[in-house]
Scaffold this motif. Structure first.
Motif, short mmCIF file in Angstrom:
data_model
loop_
_atom_site.label_atom_id
_atom_site.label_comp_id
_atom_site.label_asym_id
_atom_site.label_seq_id
_atom_site.Cartn_x
_atom_site.Cartn_y
_atom_site.Cartn_z
N ILE A 237 30.42 31.82 -23.65
CA ILE A 237 29.58 30.63 -23.46
C ILE A 237 30.14 29.77 -22.33
CG2 ILE A 237 28.87 28.45 -24.53
CD1 ILE A 237 28.81 30.05 -27.22
N ALA A 238 31.45 29.57 -22.33
CA ALA A 238 32.08 28.74 -21.29
C ALA A 238 31.85 29.34 -19.91
CB ALA A 238 33.58 28.61 -21.58
N ARG A 239 31.95 30.64 -19.80
CA ARG A 239 31.77 31.31 -18.51
C ARG A 239 30.35 31.10 -17.99
NH1 ARG A 239 32.82 35.91 -20.25
NH2 ARG A 239 35.08 35.71 -20.09
N SER A 240 29.36 31.26 -18.86
CA SER A 240 27.97 31.07 -18.44
C SER A 240 27.65 29.61 -18.16
CB SER A 240 27.02 31.61 -19.52
OG SER A 240 27.08 33.01 -19.60
N ALA A 241 28.17 28.71 -18.98
CA ALA A 241 27.90 27.29 -18.78
C ALA A 241 28.49 26.78 -17.48
CB ALA A 241 28.44 26.49 -19.96
N ASP B 157 25.74 32.70 -27.77
CA ASP B 157 26.26 34.05 -27.61
C ASP B 157 25.30 35.07 -28.19
OD1 ASP B 157 27.73 34.99 -30.52
OD2 ASP B 157 27.29 32.86 -30.23
N ALA B 158 25.62 36.35 -27.97
CA ALA B 158 24.70 37.42 -28.35
C ALA B 158 24.57 37.60 -29.85
CB ALA B 158 25.16 38.74 -27.71
N GLY B 159 25.38 36.89 -30.63
CA GLY B 159 25.26 36.99 -32.09
C GLY B 159 24.07 36.24 -32.66
N LEU B 160 23.39 35.43 -31.84
CA LEU B 160 22.23 34.69 -32.34
C LEU B 160 21.09 35.67 -32.61
CD1 LEU B 160 21.35 31.68 -32.84
CD2 LEU B 160 20.13 31.86 -30.67
N ALA C 198 11.94 29.05 -29.30
CA ALA C 198 11.43 29.23 -27.93
C ALA C 198 10.54 28.09 -27.47
CB ALA C 198 10.69 30.56 -27.82
N ASP C 199 9.78 27.49 -28.37
CA ASP C 199 8.87 26.42 -27.96
C ASP C 199 9.50 25.03 -28.15
OD1 ASP C 199 8.90 26.51 -30.69
OD2 ASP C 199 6.75 26.18 -30.95
N ARG C 200 10.81 24.99 -28.46
CA ARG C 200 11.48 23.71 -28.67
C ARG C 200 12.56 23.46 -27.61
NH1 ARG C 200 10.04 25.40 -33.86
NH2 ARG C 200 9.19 23.74 -35.18
N VAL C 201 13.37 24.46 -27.33
CA VAL C 201 14.40 24.35 -26.30
C VAL C 201 13.84 24.88 -24.99
CG1 VAL C 201 16.69 25.14 -25.58
CG2 VAL C 201 16.26 24.57 -27.99
N GLN C 202 13.97 24.11 -23.92
CA GLN C 202 13.37 24.51 -22.65
C GLN C 202 13.92 25.82 -22.12
OE1 GLN C 202 13.17 21.41 -19.65
NE2 GLN C 202 12.90 19.82 -21.17
N ARG C 203 15.22 26.04 -22.30
CA ARG C 203 15.86 27.23 -21.76
C ARG C 203 16.96 27.70 -22.70
NH1 ARG C 203 19.51 27.26 -16.24
NH2 ARG C 203 19.78 29.51 -16.01
N LEU C 204 16.97 28.98 -23.01
CA LEU C 204 18.01 29.58 -23.85
C LEU C 204 18.78 30.59 -23.02
CD1 LEU C 204 19.28 29.93 -26.71
CD2 LEU C 204 17.64 31.81 -27.05
N VAL C 205 20.07 30.40 -22.90
CA VAL C 205 20.94 31.33 -22.19
C VAL C 205 21.83 32.02 -23.23
CG1 VAL C 205 22.77 31.61 -20.47
CG2 VAL C 205 20.92 29.95 -20.08
N VAL C 206 21.73 33.34 -23.32
CA VAL C 206 22.54 34.12 -24.25
C VAL C 206 23.64 34.79 -23.45
CG1 VAL C 206 22.57 35.93 -25.99
CG2 VAL C 206 20.55 34.47 -25.74
N ALA C 207 24.87 34.36 -23.67
CA ALA C 207 26.00 34.80 -22.86
C ALA C 207 26.71 36.00 -23.49
CB ALA C 207 26.99 33.65 -22.70
N GLY C 208 27.46 36.72 -22.65
CA GLY C 208 28.30 37.78 -23.14
C GLY C 208 27.67 39.14 -23.05
N LYS C 209 28.22 40.07 -23.80
CA LYS C 209 27.77 41.46 -23.76
C LYS C 209 26.33 41.54 -24.20
CE LYS C 209 29.46 46.06 -24.89
NZ LYS C 209 30.49 46.84 -25.60
N ASP C 210 25.56 42.36 -23.48
CA ASP C 210 24.12 42.48 -23.73
C ASP C 210 23.43 41.14 -23.61
OD1 ASP C 210 24.42 45.21 -24.29
OD2 ASP C 210 24.86 44.79 -26.38
#
Length: 276
Positions: free
Chosen positions: A89-93, A246-249, A258-270
């Protein structure tokens, strides 16, 4: 939950935890059928989740751990949990931060990991109510690892919480006079109904001030924060510009928000990115 023998351990455990919280308990034989894995694999997953303190094993299955909504773990207690997820998460943020920006970092172990990733970004102005985050930048400057273009760090002051955040009227007043390009916000819990929440009433008010002072709000929180509700809500999901997780979500949670948060970034493997 659909059957999938190729799920990563973290993804599988996130699905198990989501099922436990949603249904109030599950049996081992139900999980083996749903996940398409062995009885032994499920029991190992339950052992791992029980060690994290997020569920309780019972005969033949597991039930949720019901914590008081005022329970606030200390920084050290949280720092050893979901380490790989926090680093992803830190790397992507960190990629969201442009040189010369004015940013704010709230308290928390994920923002602490992010602070280390920001040491090489030049000419930042960093406002934080986290003693730990401020120490990351100060230590780098003392060691000479930040040369020209070192960050200017503003520590708000206030009353210290168990998670080493500074909160209360002093912090609130300081934050209320400032304006940030980006706020990186660690949270105790996230849910559809409660939004972003914390067990600490004073911290909730300080976090509200941080949100109000930011042009863009970026939540940095791993998948285990989903479904957790603290005593006090301080923002709704609709106020979040970006959630970096992270990808565990689980996939169904990603669809739900999806219709509440403007953008979702899923970090890490896959990893993947969802734009609503």
């Amino acid at each position: 939950m659909s059957e999938n023998q190729n799920l990563l351990a973290e993804q599988r455990r996130a699905l198990i935890l989501d099922e436990v919280r949603r249904r109030g308990g599950v049996r081992v034989n139900e999980l083996t059928r749903k996940l398409g894995v062995s009885d032994m694999t499920v029991r190992r997953d339950l052992d791992a989740l029980a060690r994290q303190g997020v569920l309780e094993k019972v005969h033949g299955g597991a039930v949720p751990v019901v914590e008081a909504s005022t329970h606030e773990p200390g920084f050290e207690a949280k720092s050893g949990l979901e380490l790989s997820a926090k680093e992803d998460i830190a790397r992507s943020a960190a990629e969201l931060v442009a040189p010369g920006s004015a940013i704010a970092l709230s308290g928390g172990t994920t923002t602490f990991a992010l602070a280390h990733r920001l040491l090489d970004v030049p000419d930042l102005t960093v406002v934080t109510n986290s003693v730990r985050v401020a120490d990351v930048f100060h230590a780098a400057q003392r060691a000479g690892s930040q040369g020209q273009g070192a960050a200017t760090v503003v520590l708000t002051g206030g009353v210290r919480t168990p998670s080493d955040s500074l909160v209360g009227p002093v912090a609130d007043q300081a934050i209320g006079t400032l304006h940030f390009d980006l706020l990186f916000l660690g949270v105790h819990g996230i849910s559809i109904e409660a939004g972003l929440s914390t067990p600490n009433l004073a911290e909730a008010e300080t976090n509200r001030r941080l949100v109000q002072s930011a042009r863009r709000v970026v939540v940095v929180a791993d998948h285990t924060k989903w479904g957790t509700v603290g005593l006090s809500s301080f923002a709704q999901l609709e106020q979040v510009d970006t959630w970096v997780t992270d990808a565990g979500l689980p996939g169904e949670v990603r669809e739900e928000i999806a219709d509440r948060v403007q953008r979702l970034v899923v970090a890490g493997k896959d990893s993947e990115e969802t734009q609503s």
